[in-house]
Design an enzyme around this catalytic site. Structure first.
Site, PDB file in Angstrom:
ATOM      1  N   HIS A   1       0.676  -1.226  -0.010  1.00 52.17           N
ATOM      2  CA  HIS A   1       0.018   0.006   0.032  1.00 52.17           C
ATOM      3  C   HIS A   1       0.847   1.186   0.176  1.00 52.17           C
ATOM      4  O   HIS A   1       1.478   1.746   1.034  1.00 52.17           O
ATOM      5  CB  HIS A   1      -1.222  -0.038   1.251  1.00 52.17           C
ATOM      6  CG  HIS A   1      -1.943  -1.010   0.966  1.00 52.17           C
ATOM      7  ND1 HIS A   1      -2.597  -1.692   2.282  1.00 52.17           N
ATOM      8  CD2 HIS A   1      -2.681  -1.514   0.141  1.00 52.17           C
ATOM      9  CE1 HIS A   1      -3.638  -2.402   1.806  1.00 52.17           C
ATOM     10  NE2 HIS A   1      -3.552  -2.312   0.436  1.00 52.17           N
TER      11      HIS A   1
ATOM     12  N   PHE B   1       3.302   0.487   3.162  1.00 54.21           N
ATOM     13  CA  PHE B   1       2.753  -0.337   4.277  1.00 54.21           C
ATOM     14  C   PHE B   1       2.195  -1.651   3.845  1.00 54.21           C
ATOM     15  O   PHE B   1       1.947  -1.796   2.518  1.00 54.21           O
ATOM     16  CB  PHE B   1       1.859   0.212   5.323  1.00 54.21           C
ATOM     17  CG  PHE B   1       2.399   1.699   5.718  1.00 54.21           C
ATOM     18  CD1 PHE B   1       3.513   1.500   6.745  1.00 54.21           C
ATOM     19  CD2 PHE B   1       2.069   2.731   5.424  1.00 54.21           C
ATOM     20  CE1 PHE B   1       3.831   2.632   7.255  1.00 54.21           C
ATOM     21  CE2 PHE B   1       2.654   3.829   5.792  1.00 54.21           C
ATOM     22  CZ  PHE B   1       3.579   3.970   6.642  1.00 54.21           C
ATOM     23  N   HIS B   2       2.093  -2.662   4.750  1.00 59.22           N
ATOM     24  CA  HIS B   2       1.319  -4.025   4.287  1.00 59.22           C
ATOM     25  C   HIS B   2       1.840  -4.777   3.015  1.00 59.22           C
ATOM     26  O   HIS B   2       1.015  -4.861   2.247  1.00 59.22           O
ATOM     27  CB  HIS B   2      -0.186  -3.700   4.199  1.00 59.22           C
ATOM     28  CG  HIS B   2      -0.448  -2.476   5.022  1.00 59.22           C
ATOM     29  ND1 HIS B   2      -1.484  -1.411   4.718  1.00 59.22           N
ATOM     30  CD2 HIS B   2      -0.478  -2.420   6.462  1.00 59.22           C
ATOM     31  CE1 HIS B   2      -1.771  -0.671   5.818  1.00 59.22           C
ATOM     32  NE2 HIS B   2      -1.224  -1.335   7.039  1.00 59.22           N
ATOM     33  N   PRO B   3       3.117  -5.085   3.084  1.00 60.46           N
ATOM     34  CA  PRO B   3       3.597  -5.964   2.047  1.00 60.46           C
ATOM     35  C   PRO B   3       2.695  -7.319   2.207  1.00 60.46           C
ATOM     36  O   PRO B   3       2.405  -7.836   3.261  1.00 60.46           O
ATOM     37  CB  PRO B   3       4.754  -6.257   2.317  1.00 60.46           C
ATOM     38  CG  PRO B   3       5.035  -6.008   3.866  1.00 60.46           C
ATOM     39  CD  PRO B   3       4.136  -4.876   4.034  1.00 60.46           C
ATOM     40  N   MET B   4       2.290  -7.690   0.879  1.00 63.81           N
ATOM     41  CA  MET B   4       1.401  -8.875   0.733  1.00 63.81           C
ATOM     42  C   MET B   4       1.621  -9.737  -0.606  1.00 63.81           C
ATOM     43  O   MET B   4       2.262  -9.138  -1.406  1.00 63.81           O
ATOM     44  CB  MET B   4      -0.107  -8.566   0.624  1.00 63.81           C
ATOM     45  CG  MET B   4      -0.666  -7.763   1.766  1.00 63.81           C
ATOM     46  SD  MET B   4      -1.970  -6.703   1.160  1.00 63.81           S
ATOM     47  CE  MET B   4      -1.307  -5.105   0.511  1.00 63.81           C
TER      48      MET B   4
END
Lengths: 134, 495
Positions: B280, B432-435
């Site tokens: 994100h 943010f929020h690596p996925m």
């Protein structure tokens, strides 16, 4: 906490860069060139494993010869206003690696300077654990 | 109930378990607690140290090296350098996040069903979501805890007619210390180090801190355990090794580390491990107001603008201590310092987007990410929306963190930002929020693991972290990771 070792020349460049980042004045105490801030920067770089600090500083020192605003003196020998202008030129550069490097420096320098309790007090920012005790 | 500090282990050591769990963040801690409660012998490995509220002094300079991987400087590199801060401690990133707890958007589930064959996953996850929400006391931020900046944003949203609301968080006892990102000093935030990890320990799990997983051991196409190096609190190897013998291994090291471990273990077959990284991308937009508002009071991330969610844009409250606020103001020198001296009159708000771009995590840990034009345009729009909201809130100046648009002073500057050419590298961006780096799918052609988290390439290896998410879930993923980990653990326990 251990610190990154710098040669006397590299330490002078670091101090010149820190002063340009946060000079004395504006009603806030001291500057980022103060001993405790410099020590904190070196300690932070050591804990991050950033052993290339010395090399990065030497590159910064010769940058006035290489990139606009061009100057015929090393960064560490420039007057404060020119050092500030040079850091701002790096920060607004179209070349993102240059921009990213100076932004990383800015983050560490400001992290170290604005962590000082006397600076926080001058900003009117109360320590979170005083404002809301555990 | 057993916590072993890896650095205190004086010789190479071996443990036996039914399940070895790697990581104690939103995925690992939940999986460990669920499995231990189901009666499994569980050993949990965590690279970082176990610290609690009493250890957190609310000072970023001290806390960042203590709690963040690589001092928060880990970054993706491509057409921009994008720092992606993650945690390195018991609790993982839950220890340093803002406690925001949303279920994945319906649009994300629909995409996962359409493109990855994950039919009816939303319905299947609903009980797990409810279980996690109850376990960590998820509730919207109460009105008295909204910061002054958030109140201004709320009023601006009302004026603009935007859909917005207080953020649901996992912090029932919060009193607004305002330093969530540096460890909650009151342990009010129900990060996994104060919620699921203690539950796992009470249920009989063993936690080894200072244990860096090196590889998953396999034999005949099935997991046999985990080999780990023991490290001190600073992450330096002690020279001693730990081996956990286990027929099941749950990998939950986070989307940036899980694919590295799988690749090092020879388990990256199939072409999906390490690929499809989603993040994100985010920009913190700062603003100067007429009067002192002391925006540090209250919960720093308490207000969420959902109006643009369908576009993949979500805007969230965000305010940081002076140390992290200062670098986001433009310039250097005395002019910067004078601007910073007005800190008490400043507020900030975050612009985040769900990306369509895909990055990659290499086996050596390097993170590559090339932001596509559509995402650049979306991020620019997100930044401009925040700027518009801040002007509606009475901002005199807005600092959008975009090159060539350092200071906005009104509608004309905002229009120039909206119309000008912007590249990925022009943003003062974080992510943010690596996925997505071991994404789940109905079959091996589309993903690395099945919908139960089981790795297609090896029996007995399961993934239970953000790597599972096939794409952005449209909001902060913590709750979805925890729900998925619950489900992965329940499947293992019932197998």
């Amino acid at each position: 906490m251990s610190e990154i070792r710098l040669s006397p020349g590299e330490a002078a460049i670091l101090r010149a860069a820190l002063e340009a980042a946060v000079p004395a004045g504006a009603g806030l105490p001291g500057s980022a060139a103060d001993d405790e801030v410099e020590r904190a920067v070196r300690a932070f770089c050591a804990s991050a494993g950033f052993s290339a600090l010395g090399a990065a500083l030497r590159l910064l020192d010769v940058s006035p010869f290489l990139v606009p605003p061009l100057r015929l003196r090393r960064f560490s020998k420039l007057p404060l206003a020119d050092r500030v202008a040079l850091l701002e030129a790096h920060e607004s550069s179209a070349f993102f690696a240059r921009r990213a490097a100076v932004h990383a420096f800015k983050q560490v320098a400001m992290l170290a300077y604005y962590a000082r309790p006397d600076v926080e007090a001058a900003l009117g920012y109360p320590s979170p654990l005083v404002r809301v005790p555990r | 109930m057993s916590v072993v500090r890896g650095a205190a282990i004086a010789a190479d050591h071996e443990l036996a378990a039914d399940v070895a769990v790697i990581g104690t963040g939103a995925g690992g801690a939940v999986a460990a607690a669920e499995l231990a409660a189901a009666g499994a012998r569980v050993v949990v490995l965590e690279e970082g140290a176990y610290r609690r509220g009493a250890d957190f002094d609310a000072r970023p300079l001290a806390m960042v090296p203590l709690l963040y991987r690589d001092n928060g400087l880990q970054a993706a590199v491509g057409n921009a350098v994008i720092p992606i801060p993650t945690g390195r401690c018991v609790g993982g990133t839950t220890t340093i996040n803002s406690g925001t707890c949303y279920r994945a958007l319906d649009t994300a589930f629909a995409k996962w069903e359409r493109e990855f064959g994950l039919v009816d996953l939303a319905q299947e996850l609903a009980p797990a979501y409810a279980r996690v929400e109850a376990a960590i006391s998820v509730a919207p931020v109460p009105e008295p805890l909204l910061g002054n900046g958030e109140r201004l944003a709320a009023e601006a949203c009302r004026r603009l007619g935007w859909r917005a609301a207080a953020i649901p968080r996992n912090a029932a006892g919060c009193r607004g210390t305002g330093v969530c990102a540096f460890g909650c000093p009151r342990d009010a935030k129900q990060a996994t180090h104060v919620s699921y990890v203690p539950r796992a320990l009470e249920a009989g799990a063993t936690l080894v801190t200072g244990a860096r997983a090196l590889r998953i051991e396999t034999e005949g196409g099935a997991a046999t355990g985990v080999a780990a190096a023991l490290v001190d609190d600073a992450g330096r190897r002690t020279g001693k090794r730990l081996r956990v013998r286990a027929g099941r291994v749950v990998v939950a090291a986070g989307a940036l580390a899980t694919p590295v471990l799988l690749a090092r273990s020879g388990l990256a077959r199939g072409g999906h491990v390490g690929r499809h990284l989603h993040i994100h991308p985010a920009v913190r937009v700062l603003a100067l107001l007429e009067e002192r508002i002391a925006a540090w009071e209250g919960v720093p991330q308490a207000w969420h603008v959902a109006e643009f969610e369908r576009e993949g844009i979500f805007l969230q409250g965000q305010f940081t201590p002076p140390t992290l606020h200062a670098p986001n103001l433009p310039g250097f020198g005395l002019a910067h310092k004078e601007r910073m001296a007005a800190y008490a009159r400043m507020t900030s708000f975050g612009a985040l987007i769900s990306d369509a771009s895909e990055g990659r995590v290499l086996a050596n840990g390097a993170v590559l990410y090339w932001m596509r034009r559509a995402d650049v345009a979306k991020l620019r729009r997100a930044v401009a929306l925040v700027a518009r909201m801040l002007f509606a809130a009475g901002a005199l100046e807005v600092y959008p963190g975009v090159r060539r648009h350092a200071v906005l002073r009104g509608a004309a500057d905002l229009a120039a930002l909206e119309a000008g050419r912007v590249r990925a590298a022009d943003f003062d961006m974080m992510a943010f929020h690596p996925m997505g780096t071991a994404r789940m799918a109905a079959d091996a052609a589309r993903g690395a693991v099945g919908r139960d988290g089981a790795l297609f390439a090896c029996r007995g290896v399961h993934v239970a972290d953000a790597s599972l998410l096939p794409s952005s879930c449209g909001v902060n993923p913590q709750l979805t990771i925890m729900a998925l980990a619950t489900r992965v653990a329940q499947r293992i326990a019932s197998a």
